[in-house]
Write an enzyme that holds these catalytic residues in place. Structure first.
Site, short mmCIF file in Angstrom:
data_model
loop_
_atom_site.label_atom_id
_atom_site.label_comp_id
_atom_site.label_asym_id
_atom_site.label_seq_id
_atom_site.Cartn_x
_atom_site.Cartn_y
_atom_site.Cartn_z
CD1 TRP A 184 26.53 6.93 47.79
CD2 TRP A 184 25.40 8.83 47.43
NE1 TRP A 184 27.14 7.92 48.54
CE2 TRP A 184 26.46 9.10 48.33
CE3 TRP A 184 24.56 9.87 47.06
CZ2 TRP A 184 26.69 10.36 48.86
CZ3 TRP A 184 24.78 11.14 47.59
CH2 TRP A 184 25.84 11.38 48.47
CD GLU A 225 27.77 5.91 44.00
OE1 GLU A 225 28.68 6.73 43.79
OE2 GLU A 225 26.59 6.09 43.61
CE LYS A 227 31.23 10.84 48.88
NZ LYS A 227 30.34 11.96 48.55
CG ASP A 258 31.96 7.85 42.42
OD1 ASP A 258 33.06 8.47 42.45
OD2 ASP A 258 30.90 8.38 42.04
CG HIS A 261 32.19 7.52 46.17
ND1 HIS A 261 30.86 7.16 46.21
CD2 HIS A 261 32.20 8.83 45.79
CE1 HIS A 261 30.10 8.20 45.87
NE2 HIS A 261 30.89 9.22 45.62
CG HIS A 285 28.70 6.47 39.43
ND1 HIS A 285 27.91 7.06 40.38
CD2 HIS A 285 27.85 5.88 38.56
CE1 HIS A 285 26.64 6.84 40.10
NE2 HIS A 285 26.58 6.11 39.00
CG ASP A 293 33.35 12.13 45.73
OD1 ASP A 293 33.60 11.89 44.54
OD2 ASP A 293 32.19 12.11 46.19
CG ASP A 295 31.85 14.35 42.09
OD1 ASP A 295 31.84 13.22 41.60
OD2 ASP A 295 31.46 14.59 43.24
CG ASP A 325 28.53 10.85 39.86
OD1 ASP A 325 28.10 12.01 39.74
OD2 ASP A 325 28.40 10.17 40.89
#
Length: 417
Positions: A184, A225, A227, A258, A261, A285, A293, A295, A325
Protein backbone atom coordinates in the site's frame (compact mmCIF):
# COMPACT_ATOMS: atom_id res chain seq x y z
CA UNK A 1 -16.50 -27.91 30.61
CA UNK A 2 -19.41 -25.98 32.12
CA UNK A 3 -22.54 -28.10 32.22
CA UNK A 4 -24.73 -25.09 31.49
CA UNK A 5 -22.74 -24.18 28.37
CA UNK A 6 -22.76 -27.82 27.26
CA UNK A 7 -26.55 -28.06 27.71
CA UNK A 8 -27.17 -24.79 25.87
CA UNK A 9 -24.95 -25.99 23.03
CA UNK A 10 -26.85 -29.27 22.72
CA UNK A 11 -30.15 -27.39 22.61
CA UNK A 12 -28.78 -25.06 19.92
CA UNK A 13 -27.62 -28.06 17.87
CA UNK A 14 -31.13 -29.44 17.86
CA UNK A 15 -32.59 -26.15 16.64
CA UNK A 16 -30.05 -25.69 13.86
CA UNK A 17 -30.37 -29.33 12.80
CA UNK A 18 -33.92 -28.46 11.79
CA UNK A 19 -32.31 -26.56 8.91
CA UNK A 20 -29.96 -29.43 8.18
CA UNK A 21 -26.97 -27.71 9.77
CA UNK A 22 -24.34 -29.92 11.43
CA UNK A 23 -23.05 -27.58 14.13
CA UNK A 24 -20.12 -29.81 15.10
CA UNK A 25 -18.93 -29.72 11.50
CA UNK A 26 -19.38 -25.95 11.43
CA UNK A 27 -17.02 -25.58 14.39
CA UNK A 28 -14.45 -27.84 12.72
CA UNK A 29 -14.57 -25.59 9.64
CA UNK A 30 -14.33 -22.43 11.74
CA UNK A 31 -11.27 -23.76 13.57
CA UNK A 32 -9.36 -23.87 10.27
CA UNK A 33 -9.91 -20.17 9.48
CA UNK A 34 -6.92 -17.96 10.26
CA UNK A 35 -7.31 -14.27 10.97
CA UNK A 36 -4.23 -12.09 10.39
CA UNK A 37 -4.01 -9.88 13.47
CA UNK A 38 -2.24 -6.57 12.88
CA UNK A 39 0.67 -5.86 15.21
CA UNK A 40 0.39 -2.08 14.80
CA UNK A 41 -2.65 -1.77 17.07
CA UNK A 42 -0.30 -2.45 19.97
CA UNK A 43 1.95 0.60 19.62
CA UNK A 44 -0.02 3.09 17.49
CA UNK A 45 1.92 2.34 14.28
CA UNK A 46 5.26 3.63 15.57
CA UNK A 47 7.43 0.56 15.05
CA UNK A 48 10.99 0.19 16.29
CA UNK A 49 13.25 1.25 13.43
CA UNK A 50 13.06 5.04 13.63
CA UNK A 51 11.65 7.72 15.88
CA UNK A 52 9.62 9.38 13.13
CA UNK A 53 6.25 11.05 13.59
CA UNK A 54 3.41 9.42 11.69
CA UNK A 55 3.01 10.83 8.18
CA UNK A 56 1.72 9.70 4.82
CA UNK A 57 -1.99 9.46 5.48
CA UNK A 58 -1.62 7.73 8.85
CA UNK A 59 -3.05 9.13 12.09
CA UNK A 60 -3.76 7.56 15.47
CA UNK A 61 -5.82 9.37 18.09
CA UNK A 62 -5.83 8.83 21.83
CA UNK A 63 -3.22 8.48 24.56
CA UNK A 64 -4.35 5.45 26.54
CA UNK A 65 -1.46 4.30 28.76
CA UNK A 66 0.57 1.17 28.09
CA UNK A 67 1.57 1.25 24.42
CA UNK A 68 4.31 -1.27 23.62
CA UNK A 69 7.76 0.34 23.45
CA UNK A 70 9.88 -2.64 22.41
CA UNK A 71 9.45 -5.78 20.31
CA UNK A 72 9.45 -7.83 23.50
CA UNK A 73 6.61 -5.79 25.01
CA UNK A 74 4.63 -5.99 21.79
CA UNK A 75 4.98 -9.77 21.60
CA UNK A 76 3.99 -10.07 25.25
CA UNK A 77 0.86 -7.99 24.59
CA UNK A 78 0.04 -10.06 21.51
CA UNK A 79 0.34 -13.25 23.54
CA UNK A 80 -2.14 -11.89 26.06
CA UNK A 81 -4.58 -10.94 23.30
CA UNK A 82 -4.20 -14.26 21.48
CA UNK A 83 -4.94 -16.14 24.69
CA UNK A 84 -8.44 -14.62 24.58
CA UNK A 85 -9.12 -15.39 20.90
CA UNK A 86 -10.25 -18.90 19.91
CA UNK A 87 -8.26 -20.67 17.20
CA UNK A 88 -4.74 -20.46 15.78
CA UNK A 89 -4.09 -17.40 13.68
CA UNK A 90 -1.44 -15.17 12.09
CA UNK A 91 0.26 -11.92 13.05
CA UNK A 92 0.71 -9.19 10.46
CA UNK A 93 3.96 -7.19 10.63
CA UNK A 94 5.03 -3.94 9.02
CA UNK A 95 8.69 -3.51 8.05
CA UNK A 96 9.18 -0.91 10.81
CA UNK A 97 8.73 -3.70 13.38
CA UNK A 98 12.18 -5.18 12.72
CA UNK A 99 13.77 -6.42 15.93
CA UNK A 100 17.38 -5.30 15.72
CA UNK A 101 19.89 -3.08 17.48
CA UNK A 102 21.51 -2.17 14.15
CA UNK A 103 21.02 1.22 12.56
CA UNK A 104 19.42 -0.04 9.38
CA UNK A 105 17.24 1.77 6.86
CA UNK A 106 14.20 0.32 5.11
CA UNK A 107 16.04 -0.50 1.89
CA UNK A 108 18.69 -2.47 3.81
CA UNK A 109 16.41 -4.77 5.81
CA UNK A 110 17.11 -8.50 5.71
CA UNK A 111 15.43 -11.64 7.06
CA UNK A 112 17.89 -11.72 9.97
CA UNK A 113 16.34 -8.53 11.33
CA UNK A 114 13.13 -10.51 11.94
CA UNK A 115 14.59 -13.73 13.32
CA UNK A 116 13.16 -13.16 16.79
CA UNK A 117 9.68 -12.74 15.30
CA UNK A 118 10.01 -16.02 13.45
CA UNK A 119 11.24 -17.91 16.52
CA UNK A 120 8.37 -16.45 18.53
CA UNK A 121 5.83 -17.38 15.85
CA UNK A 122 7.14 -20.95 15.82
CA UNK A 123 6.72 -21.26 19.59
CA UNK A 124 3.22 -19.79 19.42
CA UNK A 125 2.13 -21.85 16.42
CA UNK A 126 1.41 -18.73 14.37
CA UNK A 127 1.89 -17.63 10.78
CA UNK A 128 3.27 -14.23 9.81
CA UNK A 129 2.19 -11.77 7.12
CA UNK A 130 4.16 -8.71 6.02
CA UNK A 131 3.95 -5.15 4.67
CA UNK A 132 6.61 -2.76 3.38
CA UNK A 133 6.32 0.55 5.25
CA UNK A 134 6.07 3.33 2.70
CA UNK A 135 5.23 6.17 5.08
CA UNK A 136 6.67 8.01 8.11
CA UNK A 137 10.12 8.30 6.56
CA UNK A 138 12.31 11.21 5.34
CA UNK A 139 12.16 9.79 1.81
CA UNK A 140 8.39 10.04 1.76
CA UNK A 141 8.55 13.46 0.15
CA UNK A 142 5.99 15.81 -1.39
CA UNK A 143 3.30 13.21 -0.79
CA UNK A 144 5.01 10.49 -2.83
CA UNK A 145 7.01 7.32 -2.29
CA UNK A 146 7.33 4.73 -5.05
CA UNK A 147 5.76 7.00 -7.69
CA UNK A 148 8.01 9.95 -6.84
CA UNK A 149 9.38 11.74 -9.92
CA UNK A 150 12.88 11.83 -8.42
CA UNK A 151 14.59 8.61 -9.59
CA UNK A 152 16.75 8.33 -6.48
CA UNK A 153 13.79 8.54 -4.12
CA UNK A 154 11.78 6.16 -6.25
CA UNK A 155 14.64 3.66 -6.32
CA UNK A 156 14.87 3.71 -2.52
CA UNK A 157 11.23 2.60 -2.28
CA UNK A 158 11.58 0.03 -5.03
CA UNK A 159 14.48 -1.53 -3.16
CA UNK A 160 12.55 -1.47 0.11
CA UNK A 161 9.67 -3.33 -1.53
CA UNK A 162 12.06 -5.87 -3.07
CA UNK A 163 13.70 -6.69 0.26
CA UNK A 164 10.27 -6.91 1.87
CA UNK A 165 9.35 -9.75 -0.49
CA UNK A 166 12.52 -11.62 0.51
CA UNK A 167 11.66 -11.20 4.18
CA UNK A 168 8.17 -12.51 3.47
CA UNK A 169 9.59 -15.51 1.60
CA UNK A 170 11.71 -16.24 4.69
CA UNK A 171 8.60 -16.11 6.88
CA UNK A 172 6.75 -18.53 4.63
CA UNK A 173 9.62 -20.97 4.32
CA UNK A 174 10.44 -21.02 8.04
CA UNK A 175 6.85 -21.23 9.27
CA UNK A 176 5.49 -23.36 6.42
CA UNK A 177 2.54 -20.99 6.10
CA UNK A 178 2.15 -18.74 3.09
CA UNK A 179 3.02 -15.15 3.91
CA UNK A 180 0.80 -12.51 2.32
CA UNK A 181 2.80 -9.36 1.55
CA UNK A 182 0.61 -6.32 1.07
CA UNK A 183 1.75 -3.26 -0.86
CA UNK A 184 0.00 0.00 0.00
CA UNK A 185 1.31 3.41 -0.99
CA UNK A 186 -0.09 6.73 0.32
CA UNK A 187 1.09 8.58 -2.78
CA UNK A 188 -1.15 11.38 -3.96
CA UNK A 189 -1.99 15.08 -4.05
CA UNK A 190 -3.80 17.23 -1.51
CA UNK A 191 -5.20 19.43 -4.25
CA UNK A 192 -6.39 18.77 -7.78
CA UNK A 193 -3.49 17.62 -10.02
CA UNK A 194 -2.77 18.55 -13.62
CA UNK A 195 -1.39 15.14 -14.58
CA UNK A 196 -3.09 12.09 -13.10
CA UNK A 197 -1.52 9.62 -15.49
CA UNK A 198 2.23 10.24 -15.02
CA UNK A 199 2.36 9.17 -11.35
CA UNK A 200 0.35 6.04 -12.18
CA UNK A 201 2.72 5.24 -15.02
CA UNK A 202 5.67 5.60 -12.62
CA UNK A 203 3.93 3.38 -10.05
CA UNK A 204 3.15 0.72 -12.64
CA UNK A 205 6.76 0.65 -13.88
CA UNK A 206 8.05 0.57 -10.30
CA UNK A 207 5.79 -2.34 -9.34
CA UNK A 208 6.93 -4.26 -12.40
CA UNK A 209 10.49 -3.96 -11.06
CA UNK A 210 9.44 -4.90 -7.53
CA UNK A 211 7.72 -8.08 -8.71
CA UNK A 212 10.27 -9.04 -11.36
CA UNK A 213 11.83 -11.76 -9.21
CA UNK A 214 9.68 -14.86 -9.04
CA UNK A 215 9.01 -16.19 -5.55
CA UNK A 216 7.40 -19.54 -4.84
CA UNK A 217 3.74 -18.80 -4.01
CA UNK A 218 3.92 -21.54 -1.42
CA UNK A 219 5.96 -19.11 0.66
CA UNK A 220 4.82 -15.64 -0.45
CA UNK A 221 1.96 -14.06 -2.37
CA UNK A 222 1.83 -10.35 -3.17
CA UNK A 223 -1.21 -8.09 -2.74
CA UNK A 224 -1.81 -4.52 -3.89
CA UNK A 225 -4.11 -2.26 -1.86
CA UNK A 226 -6.07 0.68 -3.17
CA UNK A 227 -7.44 3.77 -1.46
CA UNK A 228 -9.96 6.47 -2.32
CA UNK A 229 -8.31 9.33 -0.42
CA UNK A 230 -6.16 9.96 2.64
CA UNK A 231 -4.79 12.68 4.84
CA UNK A 232 -2.77 14.83 2.45
CA UNK A 233 -4.15 13.02 -0.60
CA UNK A 234 -7.71 14.22 -0.46
CA UNK A 235 -7.95 15.05 -4.16
CA UNK A 236 -5.97 12.28 -5.83
CA UNK A 237 -4.48 8.90 -4.88
CA UNK A 238 -2.14 7.23 -7.36
CA UNK A 239 -3.05 3.69 -6.29
CA UNK A 240 -6.78 3.98 -6.84
CA UNK A 241 -9.13 0.99 -6.85
CA UNK A 242 -9.19 0.92 -10.65
CA UNK A 243 -5.39 1.02 -10.81
CA UNK A 244 -4.82 -1.69 -8.21
CA UNK A 245 -7.57 -3.98 -9.44
CA UNK A 246 -6.32 -3.72 -13.02
CA UNK A 247 -2.71 -4.27 -12.01
CA UNK A 248 -3.55 -7.27 -9.84
CA UNK A 249 -5.73 -8.99 -12.45
CA UNK A 250 -3.22 -8.44 -15.24
CA UNK A 251 -0.19 -9.50 -13.19
CA UNK A 252 -1.66 -12.34 -11.15
CA UNK A 253 -1.44 -10.50 -7.85
CA UNK A 254 -3.82 -10.55 -4.91
CA UNK A 255 -6.33 -7.69 -4.69
CA UNK A 256 -6.54 -6.11 -1.25
CA UNK A 257 -9.87 -4.58 -0.28
CA UNK A 258 -9.81 -2.38 2.82
CA UNK A 259 -13.22 -1.67 4.35
CA UNK A 260 -12.29 1.98 4.88
CA UNK A 261 -10.70 2.73 1.52
CA UNK A 262 -13.80 3.41 -0.51
CA UNK A 263 -16.56 6.00 -0.74
CA UNK A 264 -18.67 6.03 2.46
CA UNK A 265 -21.62 4.55 0.56
CA UNK A 266 -19.57 1.67 -0.90
CA UNK A 267 -19.19 -1.68 0.83
CA UNK A 268 -16.52 -4.28 0.16
CA UNK A 269 -18.97 -7.12 0.82
CA UNK A 270 -20.66 -6.31 -2.49
CA UNK A 271 -17.35 -6.51 -4.37
CA UNK A 272 -16.30 -10.01 -3.28
CA UNK A 273 -18.47 -12.09 -5.61
CA UNK A 274 -17.56 -9.88 -8.58
CA UNK A 275 -13.81 -10.22 -8.07
CA UNK A 276 -13.92 -13.90 -7.12
CA UNK A 277 -15.29 -14.80 -10.57
CA UNK A 278 -11.98 -13.85 -12.16
CA UNK A 279 -9.86 -16.50 -10.46
CA UNK A 280 -8.02 -14.16 -8.18
CA UNK A 281 -7.17 -14.36 -4.52
CA UNK A 282 -8.43 -11.53 -2.35
CA UNK A 283 -6.96 -9.97 0.78
CA UNK A 284 -9.37 -8.27 3.16
CA UNK A 285 -8.37 -5.53 5.54
CA UNK A 286 -11.37 -5.57 7.83
CA UNK A 287 -11.75 -2.22 9.53
CA UNK A 288 -14.58 0.11 10.50
CA UNK A 289 -14.75 3.52 8.87
CA UNK A 290 -16.77 6.19 10.65
CA UNK A 291 -17.49 8.75 7.93
CA UNK A 292 -14.00 8.17 6.52
CA UNK A 293 -11.06 5.75 6.77
CA UNK A 294 -10.87 6.22 10.53
CA UNK A 295 -9.86 2.63 11.39
CA UNK A 296 -12.21 2.14 14.33
CA UNK A 297 -12.23 -1.20 16.15
CA UNK A 298 -14.27 -3.80 14.28
CA UNK A 299 -17.73 -4.35 15.77
CA UNK A 300 -20.54 -6.76 14.87
CA UNK A 301 -22.23 -4.31 12.54
CA UNK A 302 -24.18 -5.05 9.37
CA UNK A 303 -21.21 -4.76 7.03
CA UNK A 304 -19.04 -7.16 9.02
CA UNK A 305 -21.83 -9.74 8.93
CA UNK A 306 -22.36 -9.16 5.20
CA UNK A 307 -18.63 -9.71 4.56
CA UNK A 308 -18.75 -12.98 6.48
CA UNK A 309 -21.91 -14.11 4.70
CA UNK A 310 -20.38 -13.45 1.29
CA UNK A 311 -17.29 -15.48 2.22
CA UNK A 312 -19.32 -18.42 3.50
CA UNK A 313 -22.21 -18.42 1.01
CA UNK A 314 -19.83 -18.35 -1.95
CA UNK A 315 -17.28 -20.77 -0.45
CA UNK A 316 -14.50 -18.18 -0.62
CA UNK A 317 -12.66 -18.97 2.59
CA UNK A 318 -9.96 -20.89 0.70
CA UNK A 319 -9.17 -17.99 -1.64
CA UNK A 320 -9.69 -14.98 0.63
CA UNK A 321 -7.12 -13.94 3.24
CA UNK A 322 -8.75 -12.20 6.21
CA UNK A 323 -6.72 -9.53 7.96
CA UNK A 324 -7.67 -6.85 10.46
CA UNK A 325 -6.52 -3.24 10.08
CA UNK A 326 -7.43 -0.63 12.66
CA UNK A 327 -5.67 1.35 15.36
CA UNK A 328 -7.32 2.98 18.33
CA UNK A 329 -5.26 4.59 21.08
CA UNK A 330 -8.29 5.81 23.04
CA UNK A 331 -8.96 2.39 24.63
CA UNK A 332 -6.93 -0.50 25.98
CA UNK A 333 -5.00 -1.69 22.95
CA UNK A 334 -5.13 -5.36 23.90
CA UNK A 335 -8.88 -5.12 24.33
CA UNK A 336 -9.05 -3.59 20.84
CA UNK A 337 -7.32 -6.64 19.37
CA UNK A 338 -9.61 -9.02 21.25
CA UNK A 339 -12.86 -7.24 20.44
CA UNK A 340 -12.12 -6.98 16.72
CA UNK A 341 -10.77 -10.51 16.34
CA UNK A 342 -13.56 -12.16 18.28
CA UNK A 343 -16.13 -10.20 16.28
CA UNK A 344 -14.62 -11.32 12.98
CA UNK A 345 -14.76 -14.95 14.08
CA UNK A 346 -18.28 -14.53 15.49
CA UNK A 347 -19.47 -13.09 12.18
CA UNK A 348 -18.05 -16.10 10.32
CA UNK A 349 -19.73 -18.46 12.77
CA UNK A 350 -23.07 -16.75 12.30
CA UNK A 351 -22.71 -17.03 8.56
CA UNK A 352 -21.86 -20.73 8.81
CA UNK A 353 -25.03 -21.31 10.85
CA UNK A 354 -27.18 -20.14 7.97
CA UNK A 355 -29.05 -22.68 5.75
CA UNK A 356 -27.54 -21.32 2.55
CA UNK A 357 -28.78 -24.09 0.26
CA UNK A 358 -32.38 -23.68 1.49
CA UNK A 359 -32.25 -19.92 1.08
CA UNK A 360 -30.67 -20.14 -2.36
CA UNK A 361 -33.35 -22.60 -3.47
CA UNK A 362 -36.09 -20.24 -2.27
CA UNK A 363 -34.45 -17.35 -4.10
CA UNK A 364 -34.13 -19.29 -7.36
CA UNK A 365 -37.78 -20.19 -7.09
CA UNK A 366 -38.72 -16.54 -6.58
CA UNK A 367 -40.01 -17.44 -3.10
CA UNK A 368 -38.81 -14.19 -1.61
CA UNK A 369 -41.28 -14.52 1.27
CA UNK A 370 -39.49 -17.61 2.58
CA UNK A 371 -36.10 -15.99 2.03
CA UNK A 372 -37.01 -12.96 4.12
CA UNK A 373 -38.88 -14.92 6.79
CA UNK A 374 -36.07 -17.40 7.44
CA UNK A 375 -33.37 -14.71 7.48
CA UNK A 376 -35.32 -12.73 10.05
CA UNK A 377 -36.13 -15.72 12.27
CA UNK A 378 -32.47 -16.76 12.28
CA UNK A 379 -31.60 -13.50 14.00
CA UNK A 380 -33.09 -14.83 17.23
CA UNK A 381 -31.57 -18.31 16.94
CA UNK A 382 -29.06 -19.15 19.70
CA UNK A 383 -25.80 -18.61 17.85
CA UNK A 384 -24.42 -17.22 21.13
CA UNK A 385 -24.72 -20.66 22.74
CA UNK A 386 -22.59 -22.10 19.93
CA UNK A 387 -20.05 -19.27 20.32
CA UNK A 388 -19.79 -19.84 24.09
CA UNK A 389 -19.17 -23.54 23.51
CA UNK A 390 -16.53 -22.80 20.86
CA UNK A 391 -14.69 -20.44 23.23
CA UNK A 392 -14.78 -22.97 26.06
CA UNK A 393 -13.70 -25.74 23.70
CA UNK A 394 -10.67 -23.59 22.76
CA UNK A 395 -9.90 -22.76 26.40
CA UNK A 396 -10.42 -19.03 26.04
CA UNK A 397 -12.69 -16.92 28.24
CA UNK A 398 -16.42 -17.15 27.63
CA UNK A 399 -18.37 -13.93 27.00
CA UNK A 400 -17.00 -10.86 28.78
CA UNK A 401 -14.82 -12.84 31.20
CA UNK A 402 -11.79 -11.89 29.09
CA UNK A 403 -12.17 -8.27 30.18
CA UNK A 404 -11.29 -9.12 33.78
CA UNK A 405 -8.02 -10.69 32.64
CA UNK A 406 -7.19 -7.70 30.44
CA UNK A 407 -7.87 -5.27 33.29
CA UNK A 408 -5.59 -7.29 35.55
CA UNK A 409 -2.85 -7.28 32.89
CA UNK A 410 -3.30 -3.53 32.54
CA UNK A 411 -2.81 -3.02 36.27
CA UNK A 412 0.15 -5.36 36.54
CA UNK A 413 1.97 -4.59 33.27
CA UNK A 414 0.64 -1.74 31.13
CA UNK A 415 0.34 0.93 33.81
CA UNK A 416 3.96 0.34 34.86
CA UNK A 417 5.37 1.25 31.43
Amino acid sequence: MSTAIQNQYQAAKVLYSGFGIDVDRVLETLSRVKISIHCWQGDDVHGFLRNEALSGGISVTGNYPGAARTPQELRCDLEKALSMIPGKHKVNLHAIYADTKEQVDLDQLEPRHFETWVEWAKKQGLGLDFNPTCFSHPKFQDGFSISHPNPEIQEFWIKHCKVSRKIAEYFGRELQQTCVTNFWFPDGFKDVPIDRMAPRKRMKEALDKVFAEKIDPQFNVDAVESKLFGIGSESYVVGSHEFCMSYALKNNKVICLDAGHFHPTETISNKLSALALFDTQILLHVSRPVRWDSDHVVIMDDELQEIAKELVRNQLLDKVHIGLDYFDASINRIAAWIIGSRNMIKALLRAMLEPTDMLRKAELGADFTTRLAILEELKSYPFGAVWDYYCQQNQVPVREAWLTEVKQYEAEVLQKR
